[in-house]
Scaffold this active site. Structure first.
Site, mmCIF file in Angstrom:
data_model
loop_
_atom_site.group_PDB
_atom_site.id
_atom_site.type_symbol
_atom_site.label_atom_id
_atom_site.label_comp_id
_atom_site.label_asym_id
_atom_site.label_seq_id
_atom_site.Cartn_x
_atom_site.Cartn_y
_atom_site.Cartn_z
ATOM 1 N N THR A 247 31.841 -42.724 -22.117
ATOM 2 C CA THR A 247 31.848 -43.407 -20.868
ATOM 3 C C THR A 247 31.263 -44.612 -21.124
ATOM 4 O OG1 THR A 247 31.111 -41.078 -19.741
ATOM 5 C CG2 THR A 247 30.668 -43.067 -18.478
ATOM 6 N N SER B 91 33.035 -41.376 -15.314
ATOM 7 C CA SER B 91 32.854 -39.835 -15.437
ATOM 8 C C SER B 91 32.689 -39.615 -14.153
ATOM 9 C CB SER B 91 31.626 -39.548 -16.022
ATOM 10 O OG SER B 91 31.446 -38.012 -16.269
ATOM 11 N N CYS C 148 22.221 -38.741 -13.927
ATOM 12 C CA CYS C 148 22.402 -39.115 -15.184
ATOM 13 C C CYS C 148 20.873 -39.492 -15.762
ATOM 14 C CB CYS C 148 23.263 -40.174 -15.410
ATOM 15 S SG CYS C 148 23.264 -40.587 -17.212
ATOM 16 N N ASP D 104 39.613 -38.896 -16.933
ATOM 17 C CA ASP D 104 38.720 -39.738 -16.512
ATOM 18 C C ASP D 104 39.264 -41.264 -16.757
ATOM 19 O OD1 ASP D 104 36.540 -38.507 -14.971
ATOM 20 O OD2 ASP D 104 35.787 -38.031 -16.952
#
Length: 455
Positions: free
Chosen positions: A295, A338, A404, A445
């Site tokens: 990511t 993501s 996150c 993604d």
């Protein structure tokens, strides 16, 4: 290293109009069983699937069909996504019947021992709390000088090599920024091989974990094979097993000689007192090792491309580095790198909007769609680093208790990268046309596989 980034399918920009794509998408939806297939495809480059806008306007909570014939609910509006991600009647446990897995590999991975990202309260916070102190804003702010030194070192190395010929900035810069570790004095000889005359000191995820610098090449290779679309299932499985074995060995070493790192913290505070087993420590460290690396690589590359797509904003950022925080905030709204991880399964019957979701039914909270919700972000498909923001939150780092854990680390890395990149490389230019950039496959993604530049 560029071979590690290759993929069997490359997705390039397209000149097909959004209107034509929308008509085609809706016609496809209408001619199937009535339940559209998911994941949707990006129409071109980094553009979100057009189906999201249609569903936000017409059916914000609806069913989709996955690869295995299951029919979870898809939630596409910001307010409903936030509701899903804060409702404790919905479970994050992937082993529960009905939890939506997006492919066969996901369903197989769900059988593994879970970590806190796949746990419900109270186990979720019990395990997350073991590592969370190392990811607070205050702790990460203390690491900014080390991150800055790493970014400077990598850019200085590129400058020494010269920028007259095209190079891949993913390989030379984005991937190392996301991966490199802190180096102690004993690692200086190894470091000087990479960057002569400079000791690379980076407190990114590998550094926080406590991975020795000498193992960087091995770990980077294994992580790339594990997540590469070009690897066979056996190769990916072997790479996964190799990483788990490596972490187990590192834990054994820290049992004998603890240091100031995350693995030692797990060993000293949790494993030795008997709060967790060695298998738990391995899984937690493994999660921190592999999660978010791709990511971060993609967000750096997407940020560079987005600035070249918006040259007036590139000029503004070059002229005023204080805009970097606003740039990163808008970048993480505009691109959701993501976008398919926020999934749940209902533990009991619930009502969401005008829909009744039964116990055992899965839910996919489409954060990429929520970040383009017109009711929350005016003119959402326009990138604007000067966007006026209120109390609303973008969903690039998730939302709620499962937000996150490494958000502040990611923000710090991105802010440092984009504050200095165009200062050190003022003549940086793309060496490929915008419509020839190679993106990740359209149902994956969003990401950029390689990005040739000159400077």
């Amino acid at each position: 290293m560029s071979a590690l980034l290759s993929r069997p399918t490359l997705f390039q920009s397209s000149k097909i109009s959004s209107v034509s794509i929308l008509k085609l998408s809706l016609r496809t939806m209408a001619t199937t069983t009535g339940i559209p297939k998911f994941p949707f495809s990006r129409p071109a480059a980094a553009e979100p699937p057009v189906e999201y806008a249609h569903l936000r306007a017409n059916e914000p909570i609806s069913k989709v069909e996955l690869w295995d014939g299951s029919h979870p609910w898809l939630v596409v509006k910001h307010k409903d996504i936030c509701s899903v991600l804060t409702d404790e009647r919905l479970s994050k446990e992937r082993r529960r019947p009905g939890f939506p897995e997006l492919n066969a590999g996901g369903k197989e991975a769900a059988k593994n021992k879970p970590t806190f990202v796949d746990m419900d309260p109270p186990q979720h916070m019990q395990q997350r709390g073991m590592v969370e102190p190392l990811f607070t804003k205050e702790h990460i702010d203390g690491l900014r000088p080390h991150i800055q030194q790493t970014v400077d070192s990598l850019l200085d190395a590129m400058i020494r090599e010269g920028g007259g010929k095209s190079i891949d900035i993913v390989e030379k810069f984005a991937l190392p920024v996301a991966s490199y570790v802190s180096c102690s004095a004993r690692d200086q000889a190894v470091t000087d091989i990479l960057i002569p005359g400079r000791v690379l000191s980076c407190q990114t995820m590998y550094g926080i974990l406590g991975v020795p610098f000498k193992d960087l090449a091995y770990l980077t290779q294994q992580a790339a094979v594990r997540s590469s679309g070009s690897a066979t299932a056996t190769e990916a499985s072997n790479a996964n097993a190799g990483l788990l074995e490596y972490i187990g060995t590192l834990i054994d070493e820290r049992l004998i000689e603890p240091r100031d790192d995350l693995i030692s913290k797990l060993v000293v505070e949790q494993l030795k007192p008997g709060h967790i087993k060695k298998a738990d420590a391995i899984q937690i460290a493994f999660l921190m090792l592999v999660a978010g690396n791709a990511t971060m690589v993609n967000m750096i590359s997407l940020g560079i491309v987005t600035l070249f797509q918006n040259p007036s904003q590139l000029h503004d950022l070059k002229s005023d580095a204080s805009l970097v925080s606003a740039f990163v905030e808008e970048l993480c709204r505009y691109h959701t790198a993501s976008a398919m991880a926020t999934r749940r399964v209902a533990k009991v019957d619930i009502t969401l909007g005008d829909k009744v979701i039964k116990a055992g039914e899965g839910i996919i909270a489409a954060t990429q769609s929520g970040n383009r919700d017109e009711e929350v972000f005016p003119d959402p498909d326009t990138f604007d680093l000067h966007r006026k923001r209120g109390s609303e939150q973008a969903l690039g780092y998730g939302y709620g208790a499962h937000r996150c854990i490494a958000e502040w680390l990611a923000r710090a890395e991105l802010e440092i990268v984009f504050a200095i990149l165009f200062q050190k490389l003022p003549n940086l230019k793309l060496a490929v046309a915008l419509d020839k950039i190679k993106y990740s496959p359209p149902k994956k993604d969003v990401g950029i596989l390689e990005l040739p530049i000159t400077f």
